[in-house]
Design an enzyme around this catalytic site. Sequence first.
Site, PDB file in Angstrom:
ATOM      1  N   ASP A 425       0.796  -1.225   0.000  1.00 13.27           N
ATOM      2  CA  ASP A 425       0.000   0.000   0.000  1.00 13.27           C
ATOM      3  C   ASP A 425       0.829   1.276   0.000  1.00 13.27           C
ATOM      4  OD1 ASP A 425      -2.506  -1.187  -0.171  1.00 13.27           O
ATOM      5  OD2 ASP A 425      -2.604  -1.547   1.977  1.00 13.27           O
ATOM      6  N   GLU A 428       3.000   0.854  -3.819  1.00 12.12           N
ATOM      7  CA  GLU A 428       2.173   0.790  -5.025  1.00 12.12           C
ATOM      8  C   GLU A 428       1.151   1.919  -5.098  1.00 12.12           C
ATOM      9  OE1 GLU A 428       2.154  -4.064  -5.769  1.00 12.12           O
ATOM     10  OE2 GLU A 428       0.444  -3.110  -4.783  1.00 12.12           O
ATOM     11  N   TYR A 509      -9.949  -0.472   3.003  1.00 13.87           N
ATOM     12  CA  TYR A 509      -9.371  -0.411   4.348  1.00 13.87           C
ATOM     13  C   TYR A 509      -8.987   1.010   4.739  1.00 13.87           C
ATOM     14  CZ  TYR A 509      -8.680  -5.025   6.489  1.00 13.87           C
ATOM     15  OH  TYR A 509      -8.855  -6.215   7.152  1.00 13.87           O
TER      16      TYR A 509
END
Length: 790
Positions: A425, A428, A509
Site C-alpha cells: 500500500d 504501489e 481499508y
Amino acid sequence: MATTKQKVTAPSPSPSSSTASCCPSTSILRREATAAIAVVGDGLQNWTNIPSVDEKQKKTASSALASLPTTEPLSTNTSTKGIQIMTRAQTCHPLDPLSAAEISVAVATVRAAGETPEVRDGMRFIEVVLVEPDKSVVALADAYFFPPFQSSLMPRTKGGSQIPTKLPPRRARLIVYNKKTNETSIWIVELNEVHAAARGGHHRGKVIASNVVPDVQPPIDAQEYAECEAVVKSYPPFRDAMRRRGIDDLDLVMVDPWCVGYHSEADAPSRRLAKPLVFCRTESDCPMENGYARPVEGIYVLVDVQNMQIIEFEDRKLVPLPPVDPLRNYTAGETRGGVDRSDVKPLHIIQPEGPSFRISGNYVEWQKWNFRIGFTPREGLVIHSVAYLDGSRGRRPIAHRLSFVEMVVPYGDPNDPHYRKNAFDAGEDGLGKNAHSLKRGCDCLGYIKYFDAHFTNFTGGVETTENCVCLHEEDHGMLWKHQDWRTGLAEVRRSRRLTVSFVCTVANYEYAFYWHFYQDGKIEAEVKLTGILSLGALQPGEYRKYGTTILPGLYAPVHQHFFVARMNMAVDCKPGEAHNQVVEVNVKVEEPGKENVHNNAFYAEETLLRSELQAMRDCDPFSARHWIVRNTRTVNRTGQLTGYKLVPGPNCLPLAGPEAKFLRRAAFLKHNLWVTQYAPGEDFPGGEFPNQNPRVGEGLASWVKQDRPLEESDIVLWYIFGITHVPRLEDWPVMPVEHIGFVLQPHGYFNCSPAVDVPPPFACDSESRDSDVTETSVAKSTATSLLAKL
C-alpha cells in the site's frame, strides 16, 4: 487503490509560470545588509570562520540574520540585461516539506527541460518530494537559523565555531512517468528562493540531474484508477457479463483496480498493468451504500494502464451475486434495526489555558520533547530530529528520522482472485497521497493543531490536503502512584501524551498511524486498522476453510497486515556522529545447580549485534526479547551506556510458504527486525519501485548482504510488525479498530524516572460532587426486541 479525498487543487503550471513564495511573511535581505554579515555564498563552503566566540557573540551573529527590515523597498533598476534579483533570508527549514510553490516550480522546471514536445506532453508526475539534506546541514540550521537555536549541535572543529551566512538551496526529487514512452525517470531540481522587482517573491528551479530508470513501474495514480474503472465499465463484453449476473444498471458497479504484483513474466514491468476487482452496490440513492457487500466474481480482466485498454478479458465462471444483506450499511440510521443508541452523553475535552505544546512552523515543543513534523506522498507522516531536554545535560538527541515506509497485505485464500491480493500500500499507492482531511471532534478531540500537506497530481498540478496531520494532547490514565500503607498518604500523577497522527484510505481499508510521546520518555508507534473487509462470493452451499462466512454466499478471506517502521536512531548522537550500537536482550532461566539451589533464578543476557547479517532477528515472547540502541561513548550515573530499547508488541511472521510469489518482492517480511548501517538511498525495504518488480529480494534483503559493521555506527532499525486477521462476524459491516504497534523506551538513558517532576493533577481532590454518578442518572435501556434478535 487510491480514494477520493478533500483537496484544494491548483492548476498545472506552465514552464514560465510564477508562483508565490512558500513563506511570504519572511524578510528580504538588502544588498547592503549582506556586507554586514558576510558575502553570501552558494553553499556551505562560504562560512565566516570565528576561532573563538562566546555564546553572546553567537546569539548576536545569528540574530543579525533574523532582524533585518521587512519593509525595505525593492531596487527599481530595470536593466535590459535581466530582472534585478535580490537574495532572501532562509525561510524554510531544510527538513520542512516542500511548499505548494516549490512543487509548482519543480514541476515547471522538469517539464521545461523535456527534450521534445512529445516528451513534455507525455510527462505524468507521480511524486515530488524534498531531497532531505545531509545531517550536517540540519545541524547547521538548528544551531543558527531555526529553533532550537542550539549551537552545541554543531560538530566540534579544530578551527573553532563557524557561523554561516546562509544554508544551501533546497532540492526537490521528482518521479516522472512518461505515458507515451512507458518510461520512468528521476529528476533532481534545485530550488533557489529569489525576489524579483517585476514579479514579486518566487522560486527559480534548475535541473541538477535526471536519469531514466529501466525495468520499473512507479506507483499507480488516483487518476489512473478512475480512468481504469471507466474503461472497464464501458467495455461491451464486461457489460454483457454484468447482464448475465442480473446487473443492468452499470452505475451500481464498482471497479477497484489492483496492481498485479509479480507472479510470472507476464507481469513484467514492460507493461503498466492492473487487475480489477468488481463489486455491485444494492441501491443507487444511498451515498454511503456499502458496495463491498456484493463482490462480483468469475470475471478476469487485465488492463493496460498506459494505453487504458483492456488486453485480456474472460468470463470464466458464473458465480451468483451474494444475496442482499440487511446489515450491510453502517451510516447513522441505517444500522441494525435502524435505531442508533440514545444514551451517549456529550464528552468534551477542555483546556481552559490552551495546550501545553508550542509550535513554530513545523517545529514542536512539548513536555521536554522537541521534534519536527514532515510529510511525504509515500510514507505520510515523518518525525524528524527527536530530542529530549534533560535538565543540565541539555537537548539530548534520540532519533534522526521516524516513519512508516511500507505495508504489505497478503491474503490466504488460494482461489482466484484472492491469491493475487498482495497489496504494497505504500510502494504501489502511497500512504500520504491517500491521507484524509481530518475533522475536529471526529478524528481528534481537544485543542488541535493541524498541518496541511501538498502533493502533485498526475498532470503536475498542486493539490492540498487540508488538516492532514493532527497534533493534540491526550489524557492517558495513571502515570504513576504510590500510597504509604503506614501513613495512608498517597502520591499519584496522571499521564499525558502528545499524539501526532494521520489517517489514510486504501480502497476498502482505513489505516490510522500514530506517534505518541509520553512524559516518562517513552515513544509509542501505533497503527489502528479499520474499514471494510475485502470479501468474496461463494457458490450456493459452498464453504471455504480459508475465511469466515458472513452470510450464505458471502465470506471474508483470512489475511495478514504487515507494517514496516524505519527508525534512523541517534541516541545521544549529534548530527554527523556515529556512536550507536544494538544489543539483543533475552531473559534466560538459570540451570539448576549451585548457582540456583532454589530453582528460581533467571537473568537478562545481552548479545551485541556486530554486523548486519547477525542483526536479522525475530521476536521471542518466551524470552521477553527486546533490543537496545546504545551510545558507545555516553554513560549514566552507574557507568552503564545510555540507551533506548525497542519493545515489541503482538507480532507475527508471514504464514505463506517460503516460495509464495509475493515474498519475491517482500523478502523483508521474513524477519521482525533488521539493522543496517545508514546509507543514502536505502529508504524503502522493498526497493524504490516494488510495483511489478521482477527482481528477487531487492531492497533490505540485498543491502544486508554487504554485512556492514554495526558495533559503532549510524544505526537504522527496520521493525516489521504484523497482525493475522481471521475475520469475525463482529467485523461486519465495518471493522472496530484493531491496535498494533511497539514502544521505544528509555533504558539507562536517564539517571532516574523522568516522570517524577510531573506536578499533581489539577483536579485532584477538587472535583465537584455534581460529577458523581448516582443511581438516578443511569440511563434506561433502549433495546428493542428487534435489536435483541439481531
